[in-house]
Design a protein around this motif. Structure first.
Motif, PDB file in Angstrom:
ATOM      1  N   MET A 228       0.810  -1.210   0.000  1.00 39.48           N
ATOM      2  CA  MET A 228       0.000   0.000   0.000  1.00 39.48           C
ATOM      3  C   MET A 228       0.850   1.270   0.000  1.00 39.48           C
ATOM      4  O   MET A 228       0.305   2.371   0.097  1.00 39.48           O
ATOM      5  N   ASN A 229       2.170   1.144  -0.134  1.00 39.30           N
ATOM      6  CA  ASN A 229       3.031   2.324  -0.113  1.00 39.30           C
ATOM      7  C   ASN A 229       2.662   3.316  -1.210  1.00 39.30           C
ATOM      8  O   ASN A 229       2.630   4.531  -0.989  1.00 39.30           O
ATOM      9  N   VAL A 259      -0.510   0.226   7.747  1.00 46.57           N
ATOM     10  CA  VAL A 259      -1.061   1.286   6.903  1.00 46.57           C
ATOM     11  C   VAL A 259      -1.632   2.409   7.764  1.00 46.57           C
ATOM     12  O   VAL A 259      -1.425   3.601   7.479  1.00 46.57           O
ATOM     13  N   GLU A 260      -2.345   2.051   8.806  1.00 49.71           N
ATOM     14  CA  GLU A 260      -2.914   3.074   9.692  1.00 49.71           C
ATOM     15  C   GLU A 260      -1.818   3.907  10.353  1.00 49.71           C
ATOM     16  O   GLU A 260      -1.929   5.136  10.466  1.00 49.71           O
ATOM     17  N   GLU A 261      -0.747   3.252  10.785  1.00 52.65           N
ATOM     18  CA  GLU A 261       0.351   3.975  11.419  1.00 52.65           C
ATOM     19  C   GLU A 261       1.031   4.901  10.408  1.00 52.65           C
ATOM     20  O   GLU A 261       1.361   6.054  10.727  1.00 52.65           O
ATOM     21  N   ALA A 262       1.230   4.413   9.167  1.00 53.22           N
ATOM     22  CA  ALA A 262       1.851   5.246   8.136  1.00 53.22           C
ATOM     23  C   ALA A 262       0.973   6.437   7.794  1.00 53.22           C
ATOM     24  O   ALA A 262       1.476   7.551   7.567  1.00 53.22           O
ATOM     25  N   PRO A 342       2.539  -0.901  -8.228  1.00 52.10           N
ATOM     26  CA  PRO A 342       1.971  -0.603  -6.904  1.00 52.10           C
ATOM     27  C   PRO A 342       2.815   0.341  -6.059  1.00 52.10           C
ATOM     28  O   PRO A 342       2.325   0.872  -5.056  1.00 52.10           O
ATOM     29  N   PHE A 343       4.061   0.559  -6.446  1.00 56.77           N
ATOM     30  CA  PHE A 343       4.939   1.437  -5.674  1.00 56.77           C
ATOM     31  C   PHE A 343       5.097   2.816  -6.310  1.00 56.77           C
ATOM     32  O   PHE A 343       5.840   3.651  -5.788  1.00 56.77           O
ATOM     33  N   ASP A 344       4.410   3.070  -7.421  1.00 62.67           N
ATOM     34  CA  ASP A 344       4.528   4.339  -8.137  1.00 62.67           C
ATOM     35  C   ASP A 344       3.399   5.279  -7.716  1.00 62.67           C
ATOM     36  O   ASP A 344       2.343   5.352  -8.355  1.00 62.67           O
ATOM     37  N   GLY A 345       3.614   5.994  -6.631  1.00 59.21           N
ATOM     38  CA  GLY A 345       2.576   6.872  -6.100  1.00 59.21           C
ATOM     39  C   GLY A 345       2.174   7.969  -7.062  1.00 59.21           C
ATOM     40  O   GLY A 345       0.997   8.349  -7.136  1.00 59.21           O
TER      41      GLY A 345
END
Length: 423
Positions: A228-229, A259-262, A342-345
């Motif tokens: 989910m990054n 994910v919640e912490e991030a 999935p890592f390409d925001g």
């Protein structure tokens, strides 16, 4: 006989698929038994469409929830399930699934005990997937497990894969093509396309009709194979520039805590989190979104196929598949979504912004997604599985008849070489 760790009212995608399939096989005249782990939790409520006509045998053992995967917990579950399945009366067809991992190893043994045909219904390909899930083991042990799995799969009468990429990977393990069957997963039968207008789930989030807000949703299990990054990066990029966009994460799984912490550390105000939703709200919650996200770690290519994509499409919504470009999901999402790293925001943010600005595109692609989902349902899958199981059982019976005379001649000799009466 189906063997799997979870079965409704337990949560889990494999259990839901088993309930859909087993209920339809029972309705078609099969005598269906499910061997499953644990015990029904106190206060658990069955689905409104819970299957009937299935004999369910539970081990009564402890099924751990949450935390990191434990090799010991997996092995304990495997032993409980195998022991119970060995003690049950004879069945004609034994079907092992992939929860817990390595359950395929038990299939040939159970089939020999029952004199049955053996099928392995592969949802997740182990042990290859274990390192992706964070289960560490020495290289020598992993190699031994891989060789054992390959031998076990070659001994099954049939192996069912839920995606082409998985089927090809299993074929590379030496399973003959005539023993391999492609049978994709299907959307949950309760899911139907619904209009976002007047959607109660949207209203519960504070989104009103005509307010221009766009909901981008991730729904389902979030495990260690679902990165989910990139989604978090996209949400951070869009938070100030596109305040009308809201990200929603709904479900359960080991990945949600991180994910919640991030999200907290990034100060994301455009991302909300909801717990797992009951089946009665599934269609409404999926239809509440304007765009869906499905993620998959590229390292898991050929080992898993994201089953949640079928539900998204059944709800009539376009989808961003955030995963490997060579996987099964790429073909399914073509024309009604996009495939993105999935890592390409940055790319995820651009795609979300483009869909948000184009309601006509969302409507056209959503309609195509719904038509595509309607082409393969639980009824279609059950009919195909019934044919497969019947063929495997017939083949096993034919093989027994062919072997019997040879066995008879061998048994007709005593140690002294004299015939044995009635042999």
């Amino acid at each position: 006989m189906f063997v799997n760790r979870v079965f409704p009212p337990d949560r889990g995608a494999t259990g839901r698929c088993l309930a859909d399939l087993g209920g339809r096989l029972a309705a078609a005249g099969w005598r269906v038994t499910v061997v499953t782990d644990g015990a029904v939790a106190e206060g658990a409520t069955p689905r409104p469409d819970a299957p009937t006509g299935i004999a369910v045998h539970r081990t009564g053992g402890s099924v751990p929830e949450g935390g990191r995967p434990s090799v010991r917990a997996y092995l304990d579950s495997l032993c409980r399930l195998t022991g119970l399945a060995l003690r049950l009366p004879r069945h004609d067809v034994i079907v092992t699934m992939t929860d817990p991992p390595m359950l395929a190893l038990a299939g040939p043994m159970l089939a020999a005990r029952h004199g049955a045909a053996s099928l392995h219904w592969c949802h997740d390909l182990y042990p290859d997937l274990l390192p992706v899930l964070g289960v560490g083991m020495p290289a020598a042990v992993l190699g031994l497990a891989r060789r054992g799995m390959a031998r076990a799969l070659r001994r099954h009468d049939r192996v069912v894969a839920i995606g082409r990429c998985m089927r090809d990977r299993i074929a590379d393990m030496g399973v003959a093509a005539d023993r391999l069957t492609l049978l994709p997963n299907w959307p949950d039968p309760v899911i139907r396309p619904q209009s976002a207008a007047g959607n109660g789930f949207r209203r519960s989030l504070g989104l009103e009709d005509g307010d221009g807000r766009i909901l981008i949703a991730y729904s389902g299990t979030l495990g260690l194979a679902h990165p989910m990054n990139g989604v978090l990066d996209a949400a951070a990029r869009l938070q100030e520039s596109d305040p009308a966009l809201l990200f929603l994460l709904t479900g359960e799984g080991r990945g949600f805590a991180a994910v919640e912490e991030a999200a907290r550390s990034r100060g994301l105000r455009n991302l909300r989190r909801l717990p797992w939703q009951p089946a009665g709200r599934l269609a409404e919650s999926l239809s509440a979104a304007d765009l869906h996200l499905v993620t998959m770690d590229p390292a898991a290519d050929g080992m898993i196929v994201p089953s949640k994509l079928a539900g998204v499409q059944a709800a009539g919504r376009p989808c961003l598949f955030l995963g490997p470009r060579g996987g099964e999901a790429v073909a399914r999402v073509a024309g009604c979504g996009l495939t993105i790293d999935p890592f390409d925001g940055a790319a995820i943010a651009d795609a979300v912004r483009a869909y948000a600005a184009d309601p006509a595109r969302r409507a056209v692609e959503g309609a195509l997604a719904a038509r595509r989902a309607a082409g393969w349902t639980a009824d279609h899958a059950a009919a195909a599985f019934a044919d497969l199981a019947a063929g495997a059982a017939k083949g096993r019976a034919t093989a027994k008849r062919a072997v019997r005379p040879v066995m008879g001649r061998a048994a007709a000799r005593s140690v002294e070489g004299r015939p044995v009466p009635n042999a």
